[in-house]
Design a protein around this motif. Structure first.
Motif, PDB file in Angstrom:
ATOM      1  N   ASN A   1     -34.430   9.891  87.899  1.00 44.74           N
ATOM      2  CA  ASN A   1     -33.601  10.461  86.833  1.00 44.74           C
ATOM      3  C   ASN A   1     -33.301  11.941  87.116  1.00 44.74           C
ATOM      4  O   ASN A   1     -33.708  12.831  86.375  1.00 44.74           O
ATOM      5  CB  ASN A   1     -34.283  10.285  85.482  1.00 44.74           C
ATOM      6  N   VAL A   2     -32.567  12.139  88.190  1.00 42.20           N
ATOM      7  CA  VAL A   2     -32.431  13.458  88.804  1.00 42.20           C
ATOM      8  C   VAL A   2     -31.083  14.107  88.505  1.00 42.20           C
ATOM      9  O   VAL A   2     -30.045  13.446  88.487  1.00 42.20           O
ATOM     10  CB  VAL A   2     -32.595  13.336  90.335  1.00 42.20           C
TER      11      VAL A   2
ATOM     12  N   LYS B   1     -26.163   4.763  89.184  1.00 37.36           N
ATOM     13  CA  LYS B   1     -25.346   5.738  88.451  1.00 37.36           C
ATOM     14  C   LYS B   1     -25.218   7.041  89.240  1.00 37.36           C
ATOM     15  O   LYS B   1     -25.444   8.134  88.719  1.00 37.36           O
ATOM     16  CB  LYS B   1     -25.923   6.005  87.067  1.00 37.36           C
ATOM     17  N   ALA B   2     -24.840   6.905  90.496  1.00 35.76           N
ATOM     18  CA  ALA B   2     -24.718   8.078  91.372  1.00 35.76           C
ATOM     19  C   ALA B   2     -23.491   8.898  90.997  1.00 35.76           C
ATOM     20  O   ALA B   2     -22.414   8.356  90.756  1.00 35.76           O
ATOM     21  CB  ALA B   2     -24.622   7.633  92.828  1.00 35.76           C
TER      22      ALA B   2
ATOM     23  N   SER C   1     -26.399  13.748  90.769  1.00 37.88           N
ATOM     24  CA  SER C   1     -27.256  13.163  89.743  1.00 37.88           C
ATOM     25  C   SER C   1     -27.335  11.653  89.977  1.00 37.88           C
ATOM     26  O   SER C   1     -26.386  11.031  90.456  1.00 37.88           O
ATOM     27  CB  SER C   1     -26.735  13.450  88.336  1.00 37.88           C
ATOM     28  N   THR C   2     -28.500  11.063  89.636  1.00 43.08           N
ATOM     29  CA  THR C   2     -28.713   9.631  89.865  1.00 43.08           C
ATOM     30  C   THR C   2     -30.000   9.178  89.203  1.00 43.08           C
ATOM     31  O   THR C   2     -30.824   9.995  88.766  1.00 43.08           O
ATOM     32  CB  THR C   2     -28.779   9.347  91.384  1.00 43.08           C
TER      33      THR C   2
ATOM     34  N   GLY D   1     -41.546  11.710  77.901  1.00 42.22           N
ATOM     35  CA  GLY D   1     -40.117  11.982  77.902  1.00 42.22           C
ATOM     36  C   GLY D   1     -39.713  13.356  78.376  1.00 42.22           C
ATOM     37  O   GLY D   1     -38.515  13.670  78.392  1.00 42.22           O
ATOM     38  N   ARG D   2     -40.681  14.181  78.742  1.00 41.78           N
ATOM     39  CA  ARG D   2     -40.322  15.511  79.241  1.00 41.78           C
ATOM     40  C   ARG D   2     -39.903  15.426  80.705  1.00 41.78           C
ATOM     41  O   ARG D   2     -40.086  14.407  81.360  1.00 41.78           O
ATOM     42  CB  ARG D   2     -41.511  16.472  79.073  1.00 41.78           C
ATOM     43  N   THR D   3     -39.331  16.513  81.229  1.00 45.56           N
ATOM     44  CA  THR D   3     -38.880  16.548  82.616  1.00 45.56           C
ATOM     45  C   THR D   3     -39.606  17.650  83.380  1.00 45.56           C
ATOM     46  O   THR D   3     -40.208  18.551  82.787  1.00 45.56           O
ATOM     47  CB  THR D   3     -37.361  16.809  82.703  1.00 45.56           C
TER      48      THR D   3
END
Length: 286
Positions: free
Chosen positions: A60-61, A99-100, A83-84, A26-28
């Motif tokens: 997941n950006v 989800k853009a 984000s998307t 779950g980390r980024t």
């Protein structure tokens, strides 16, 4: 992805300079780079990032202008953050799929936002490119969208296609809200809009006030077309029908004069000639 650097749980790089940065549990990951060798500096947070010298792909950006690069000069139009769920970028296009969301600002300093299923930005993102008017050739939003221009306009529909000069929206119906001052809502199957010169056109449609009550006015029409006349734009409604309560008025045409200089300066509609003003019928050419 020239000069990409970042941090995460795992980093791999093969002989072809194809790399992958990822995190677990779950980390980024966090990364910084530029578009091309000397292009727009950006900062990215994602679940994983896959890259080489010509492309970046990630999940997941959230990506935006690198704050370490300093603020952009005042009056510079730009895309500020994207984000998307899935992100892909190369030297010719940037694609946000799922989800853009995009935010930016115009050359007048007004903020704008777009939310859609998929957002595609095409242009020239090589070397010295910036995410600005010069680099961006076309923006396309599909899968349903909502777009806002600060506090004076909002568009809702199925698709949006446009550039710095012209935007076209389509829907069932497409909806354009011009919310400056009293405000009005325009609904049609398609609406095309030139914000610089206020050249507004549409198919058969309907005009109503923003947030209008059940007994408020409405205007239906067969088409809306713009005509440039000197420093003004004439907006022409064909076969308009005005209704308010039990009152109804019909005409073959309705014309609105808009002062483009005032529109550019103030960013809102300025009706310069009204029904009580100068004669609208022209018998001698200017």
């Amino acid at each position: 992805a020239a000069g990409l650097r970042g941090s995460g749980d795992k980093f791999t790089l093969d002989r072809r300079r194809h790399g992958r940065l990822e995190s677990f549990d779950g980390r980024t990951v966090d990364a910084r780079g530029t578009l091309g060798e000397r292009g727009q500096p950006y900062a990215m947070r994602a679940t994983w990032i896959d890259f080489d010298e010509t492309h970046v792909e990630a999940a997941n950006v959230v990506v935006g202008i690198d704050p370490e690069a300093g603020a952009l000069p005042a009056g510079t139009p730009a895309v500020l953050e994207l984000s998307t769920q899935h992100f892909h970028a190369n030297e010719r296009e940037i694609v946000l799929d799922g989800k853009a969301h995009a935010t930016g600002r115009t050359g007048q300093g007004e903020g704008w936002e777009i939310d859609s299923g998929t957002l595609r930005i095409t242009g020239d993102f090589q070397r010295d490119a910036k995410l600005d008017r010069k680099a961006i050739a076309w923006i396309e939003a599909t899968g349903g969208f909502t777009a806002t221009l600060q506090d004076r306009a909002r568009a809702i529909g199925d698709t949006l296609r446009g550039n710095a000069d012209t935007t076209r929206i389509e829907g069932s119906p497409a909806r354009l809200e011009l919310v400056a001052r009293a405000g009005a809502v325009l609904e049609s199957s398609w609406i095309q809009y030139d914000a610089e010169n206020l050249l507004l056109s549409s198919d058969k449609g309907k005009l109503t006030p923003v947030g209008g009550a059940a007994d408020s006015w409405s205007v239906t029409y067969e088409s809306l077309q713009p005509f440039a006349r000197g420093e003004s734009t004439i907006l022409v409604l064909r076969n308009p029908r005005f209704r308010q309560g039990e009152k109804e008025m019909r005409a073959l045409w309705a014309l609105f004069w808009v002062d483009r200089d005032e529109w550019r300066k103030r960013g809102e509609k300025v009706m310069r000639e009204k029904a009580q003003g100068p004669e609208l019928r022209v018998t001698v050419p200017d």
